[in-house]
Design an enzyme around this catalytic site. Structure first.
Site, PDB file in Angstrom:
ATOM      1  N   HIS A 150       0.842  -1.210   0.000  1.00  0.00           N
ATOM      2  CA  HIS A 150       0.000   0.000   0.000  1.00  0.00           C
ATOM      3  C   HIS A 150       0.876   1.259   0.000  1.00  0.00           C
ATOM      4  CE1 HIS A 150      -3.132  -2.614   2.261  1.00  0.00           C
ATOM      5  NE2 HIS A 150      -3.622  -2.395   1.050  1.00  0.00           N
TER       6      HIS A 150
ATOM      7  N   LYS B 289     -18.607  -5.201   8.541  1.00  0.00           N
ATOM      8  CA  LYS B 289     -17.546  -6.144   8.180  1.00  0.00           C
ATOM      9  C   LYS B 289     -16.634  -6.362   9.384  1.00  0.00           C
ATOM     10  CE  LYS B 289     -14.448  -6.731   4.356  1.00  0.00           C
ATOM     11  NZ  LYS B 289     -13.822  -6.143   3.175  1.00  0.00           N
TER      12      LYS B 289
ATOM     13  N   ARG C  61      -2.415  -6.147  -8.259  1.00  0.00           N
ATOM     14  CA  ARG C  61      -1.337  -7.146  -8.127  1.00  0.00           C
ATOM     15  C   ARG C  61      -1.506  -8.177  -9.233  1.00  0.00           C
ATOM     16  NH1 ARG C  61      -2.784  -8.087  -2.022  1.00  0.00           N
ATOM     17  NH2 ARG C  61      -4.704  -8.086  -3.159  1.00  0.00           N
TER      18      ARG C  61
ATOM     19  N   SER D  38      -2.973  -7.837   3.002  1.00  0.00           N
ATOM     20  CA  SER D  38      -3.270  -7.685   4.425  1.00  0.00           C
ATOM     21  C   SER D  38      -3.702  -9.027   5.013  1.00  0.00           C
ATOM     22  CB  SER D  38      -4.382  -6.662   4.633  1.00  0.00           C
ATOM     23  OG  SER D  38      -3.994  -5.412   4.139  1.00  0.00           O
TER      24      SER D  38
END
Ligand code: PNS
Length: 162
Positions: free
Chosen positions: A18, A42, A91, A129
């Site tokens: 990031h 979430k 990615r 992450s």
């Protein structure tokens, strides 16, 4: 007029991948607002306050990168910040489908908002992450994949240091 980009995400937690995207984004934009989605439904490992703290500390040497939180639609938030650019990192191919959907929906919702993708640095291609949290949970060494402040926080969270 200053070119402002919104760099949105969950950042649970921020990784060096990031950081790389935000740093490189500064070569295209005058200012970057890292925007953490405030989504109470979430399940996140870190609270929004903890994520803000880790991001602010990671970007403390970058006066043109600021950290905020947002609720609701990303494009509306971007408009409220007078920004017409959303910055996202990409990615492997596995990111593509979701990113494509997100970008097209955002474009449908507000045509003036453009999504700009930066390919991740090769070093960070498998850094996410979630995989970092998984490794850290079982005591895996994640040095060099996250800022030191995040490494420490993860060790605290999973009870390896107090
Ligand atoms: O890091 P993430 O979890 O992949 O980030 C996803 C994020 C926060 C960019 C996305 O979920 C988002 O923008 N949510 C806000 C609601 C919204 O505008 N969704 C897109 C159009 S439905």
């Amino acid at each position: 007029m200053k070119k402002i980009a919104i760099y949105p995400g969950s950042f649970d937690p921020v990784t060096n991948g990031h950081i790389d995207i935000a740093e490189r984004g500064l070569k295209l934009f005058d200012k970057i607002i890292v925007a953490i989605l405030h989504n109470p439904v979430k399940d996140f490992l870190f609270t929004v306050e903890e994520r803000v703290e880790m991001l602010e500390s990671s970007f403390k040497d970058y006066p043109d990168i600021t950290v905020e939180t947002f609720d609701g639609l990303l494009v509306d938030y971007a408009a409220s910040r007078k920004s017409t650019a959303i910055l996202r990192g990409m990615r492997a191919v596995s990111d593509f489908e979701y990113e494509f959907q997100l970008a097209l929906m955002n474009r449908r919702l507000r045509r003036e908002v453009q999504t700009v993708f930066l390919m991740t640095g090769l070093r960070w291609i498998f850094t996410s992450s979630s995989i970092i949290k998984e490794a850290a949970r079982f005591g895996g060494d994640i040095t060099g994949m996250v800022p030191p402040v995040v490494n420490k926080k993860l060790k605290e969270k999973f009870g390896f240091i107090s």
